[in-house]
Write a protein that holds these residues in place. Structure first.
Motif, PDB file in Angstrom:
ATOM      1  N   LEU A  77     -21.087  37.915  12.570  1.00  0.00           N
ATOM      2  CA  LEU A  77     -21.003  36.935  11.490  1.00  0.00           C
ATOM      3  C   LEU A  77     -20.093  35.799  11.943  1.00  0.00           C
ATOM      4  N   ASP A  78     -20.689  34.654  12.237  1.00  0.00           N
ATOM      5  CA  ASP A  78     -19.925  33.532  12.786  1.00  0.00           C
ATOM      6  C   ASP A  78     -19.438  32.602  11.684  1.00  0.00           C
ATOM      7  N   PHE A  79     -19.075  33.171  10.546  1.00  0.00           N
ATOM      8  CA  PHE A  79     -18.533  32.406   9.431  1.00  0.00           C
ATOM      9  C   PHE A  79     -17.557  33.306   8.672  1.00  0.00           C
ATOM     10  N   GLU A  80     -16.672  32.691   7.915  1.00  0.00           N
ATOM     11  CA  GLU A  80     -15.734  33.465   7.110  1.00  0.00           C
ATOM     12  C   GLU A  80     -16.453  34.126   5.937  1.00  0.00           C
ATOM     13  N   ILE A  81     -15.941  35.273   5.532  1.00  0.00           N
ATOM     14  CA  ILE A  81     -16.508  36.005   4.405  1.00  0.00           C
ATOM     15  C   ILE A  81     -15.488  36.012   3.275  1.00  0.00           C
ATOM     16  N   GLU A  82     -15.883  35.488   2.125  1.00  0.00           N
ATOM     17  CA  GLU A  82     -15.022  35.499   0.948  1.00  0.00           C
ATOM     18  C   GLU A  82     -15.455  36.641   0.023  1.00  0.00           C
ATOM     19  N   ILE A  83     -14.520  37.515  -0.299  1.00  0.00           N
ATOM     20  CA  ILE A  83     -14.803  38.645  -1.181  1.00  0.00           C
ATOM     21  C   ILE A  83     -13.843  38.579  -2.358  1.00  0.00           C
ATOM     22  N   VAL A  84     -14.393  38.685  -3.555  1.00  0.00           N
ATOM     23  CA  VAL A  84     -13.623  38.587  -4.789  1.00  0.00           C
ATOM     24  C   VAL A  84     -13.733  39.907  -5.534  1.00  0.00           C
ATOM     25  N   GLY A  85     -12.591  40.373  -6.087  1.00  0.00           N
ATOM     26  CA  GLY A  85     -12.650  41.619  -6.835  1.00  0.00           C
ATOM     27  C   GLY A  85     -11.293  42.018  -7.374  1.00  0.00           C
ATOM     28  N   ILE A  86     -11.184  43.273  -7.771  1.00  0.00           N
ATOM     29  CA  ILE A  86      -9.963  43.818  -8.344  1.00  0.00           C
ATOM     30  C   ILE A  86      -9.411  44.903  -7.427  1.00  0.00           C
ATOM     31  N   LYS A  87      -8.101  44.813  -7.146  1.00  0.00           N
ATOM     32  CA  LYS A  87      -7.460  45.763  -6.249  1.00  0.00           C
ATOM     33  C   LYS A  87      -6.830  46.914  -7.031  1.00  0.00           C
ATOM     34  N   GLN A  88      -6.862  48.081  -6.408  1.00  0.00           N
ATOM     35  CA  GLN A  88      -6.187  49.253  -6.937  1.00  0.00           C
ATOM     36  C   GLN A  88      -5.365  49.858  -5.805  1.00  0.00           C
ATOM     37  N   LYS A  89      -4.148  50.328  -6.113  1.00  0.00           N
ATOM     38  CA  LYS A  89      -3.320  50.984  -5.115  1.00  0.00           C
ATOM     39  C   LYS A  89      -3.779  52.433  -4.978  1.00  0.00           C
ATOM     40  N   VAL A  90      -4.035  52.860  -3.748  1.00  0.00           N
ATOM     41  CA  VAL A  90      -4.537  54.202  -3.481  1.00  0.00           C
ATOM     42  C   VAL A  90      -3.607  54.886  -2.482  1.00  0.00           C
ATOM     43  N   THR A  91      -3.218  56.134  -2.761  1.00  0.00           N
ATOM     44  CA  THR A  91      -2.432  56.920  -1.815  1.00  0.00           C
ATOM     45  C   THR A  91      -3.351  57.416  -0.704  1.00  0.00           C
ATOM     46  N   THR A  92      -2.941  57.222   0.522  1.00  0.00           N
ATOM     47  CA  THR A  92      -3.808  57.512   1.654  1.00  0.00           C
ATOM     48  C   THR A  92      -4.319  58.945   1.653  1.00  0.00           C
ATOM     49  N   LYS A  93      -3.446  59.905   1.435  1.00  0.00           N
ATOM     50  CA  LYS A  93      -3.854  61.309   1.538  1.00  0.00           C
ATOM     51  C   LYS A  93      -4.820  61.720   0.437  1.00  0.00           C
ATOM     52  N   ASP A  94      -4.862  60.959  -0.689  1.00  0.00           N
ATOM     53  CA  ASP A  94      -5.752  61.316  -1.798  1.00  0.00           C
ATOM     54  C   ASP A  94      -6.964  60.408  -1.885  1.00  0.00           C
ATOM     55  N   ALA A  95      -7.149  59.542  -0.889  1.00  0.00           N
ATOM     56  CA  ALA A  95      -8.124  58.467  -1.014  1.00  0.00           C
ATOM     57  C   ALA A  95      -9.549  58.957  -1.265  1.00  0.00           C
ATOM     58  N   PHE A  96      -9.974  60.009  -0.569  1.00  0.00           N
ATOM     59  CA  PHE A  96     -11.364  60.423  -0.689  1.00  0.00           C
ATOM     60  C   PHE A  96     -11.676  61.064  -2.032  1.00  0.00           C
ATOM     61  N   GLN A  97     -10.633  61.506  -2.752  1.00  0.00           N
ATOM     62  CA  GLN A  97     -10.832  62.010  -4.101  1.00  0.00           C
ATOM     63  C   GLN A  97     -10.697  60.894  -5.141  1.00  0.00           C
ATOM     64  N   VAL A  98      -9.802  59.946  -4.887  1.00  0.00           N
ATOM     65  CA  VAL A  98      -9.479  58.925  -5.873  1.00  0.00           C
ATOM     66  C   VAL A  98     -10.533  57.821  -5.934  1.00  0.00           C
ATOM     67  N   ILE A  99     -11.021  57.369  -4.784  1.00  0.00           N
ATOM     68  CA  ILE A  99     -11.919  56.208  -4.775  1.00  0.00           C
ATOM     69  C   ILE A  99     -13.201  56.430  -5.566  1.00  0.00           C
ATOM     70  N   PRO A 100     -13.884  57.576  -5.446  1.00  0.00           N
ATOM     71  CA  PRO A 100     -15.066  57.786  -6.305  1.00  0.00           C
ATOM     72  C   PRO A 100     -14.721  57.709  -7.795  1.00  0.00           C
ATOM     73  N   LYS A 101     -13.527  58.173  -8.171  1.00  0.00           N
ATOM     74  CA  LYS A 101     -13.115  58.102  -9.579  1.00  0.00           C
ATOM     75  C   LYS A 101     -12.920  56.650 -10.008  1.00  0.00           C
ATOM     76  N   LEU A 102     -12.406  55.816  -9.091  1.00  0.00           N
ATOM     77  CA  LEU A 102     -12.228  54.405  -9.415  1.00  0.00           C
ATOM     78  C   LEU A 102     -13.559  53.740  -9.726  1.00  0.00           C
ATOM     79  N   TRP A 103     -14.581  54.090  -8.952  1.00  0.00           N
ATOM     80  CA  TRP A 103     -15.896  53.506  -9.206  1.00  0.00           C
ATOM     81  C   TRP A 103     -16.478  54.011 -10.518  1.00  0.00           C
TER      82      TRP A 103
END
Length: 283
Positions: free
Chosen positions: A136-162
């Motif tokens: 991709l020879d251009f910049e990518i702009e992504i807009v959204g909402i951030k959530q703080k996630v603990t690394t060790k719990d990420a695979f359990q937490v992220i599906p819940k966020l969605w």
């Protein structure tokens, strides 16, 4: 240093620290693998979690000590191998070996030896692994909402966020935004993991968003990714299972210092999801 050597270096660190505290962040650093992804890689290669492997190795060493040193005290072994009490140690020991630590002192008792793991090249390829390289020879702009996630719990937490995003209406907002200003390539609903592929912190920001060039909503944030090269794999879950064990070791690429992105496409698309992995050519 090649991929195989890096992973075995991480296993050396684990082996050298079985009677000390093992830092998962250091394990991932030695393997040159993101801390967020290393447990998934390890599980896909071995069929067990990293924590389970460490636990089994420690209990295996404890059994050797009981057989070879009749004077060693159970409480000392419990503390040595990271247990808070002799009772907790005894329960874990019996769960693995089938007998309690006291009985394990006796000769003739059958115990389980858990050998240390090392990784070697194996011949695979019976099932092909689809991918494509996107430059991709251009910049990518992504807009959204951030959530703080603990690394060790990420695979359990992220599906819940969605799931929460669906209930709150955020997911539908992102879908509408992606249709308002449609973008080529990475056009789905995106999950952006941290700031770079090599996550080494205890927590990170996970952005749920889409590519969007309109006016920034007041409750959202924007990130801009530079021109970059991506390895793109169909079907996110399958891609994670095979990325580190089959594709990355022989691809001629390494992870770049950009976030991995999980791209959810429209339900009628085949495949319905893609994993975008930032890469650079190996040196």
């Amino acid at each position: 240093m090649d991929w195989l050597e890096r992973v075995n270096r991480a296993m050396d660190y684990i082996e050298e620290n079985l009677v000390d505290e093992i830092e998962f962040k250091e394990v991932a650093r030695l393997a040159c693998c993101p801390e967020y992804h290393f447990p998934r890689m390890f599980s896909s290669m071995t069929g067990m979690t990293l924590s389970e492997y460490i636990r089994r190795r420690r209990l295996s060493l404890a059994a050797f000590e009981l057989q070879n040193n009749s004077d060693v005290r159970i409480i000392d072994l419990a503390l040595k191998y990271g247990y808070d009490s002799p009772d907790a140690f005894s329960r874990a020991f019996k769960s693995l070996h089938g007998v309690n630590p006291t009985a394990a002192r006796n000769k003739g008792i059958e115990l389980k030896a858990i050998p240390r793991l090392s990784f070697q090249i194996s011949i695979k390829g019976a099932v092909e692994m689809d991918y494509r390289i996107e430059v991709l020879d251009f910049e990518i702009e992504i807009v959204g909402i951030k959530q703080k996630v603990t690394t060790k719990d990420a695979f359990q937490v992220i599906p819940k966020l969605w799931g929460e995003a669906t209930e709150s209406g955020l997911l539908h907002r992102l879908i509408d935004m992606s249709w308002e200003h449609p973008q080529c390539k990475m056009e789905g609903i995106l999950g952006v993991v941290g700031k770079q592929a090599a996550i080494t912190d205890e927590d990170f920001d996970y952005l749920m968003g889409c590519r969007y060039t309109g006016e920034l909503p007041t409750d959202m944030e924007k990130i801009v990714l530079p021109k970059s090269t991506w390895a793109v794999f169909p079907n996110i879950s399958e891609a994670w299972q095979r990325l580190y064990t089959e594709w990355l070791p022989t691809s001629g690429y390494e992870l770049a210092n950009l976030p991995c992105i999980e791209n959810q496409l429209a339900p009628d698309r085949v495949p319905s999801s893609e994993l975008w992995v930032p890469v650079i050519a190996s040196k």
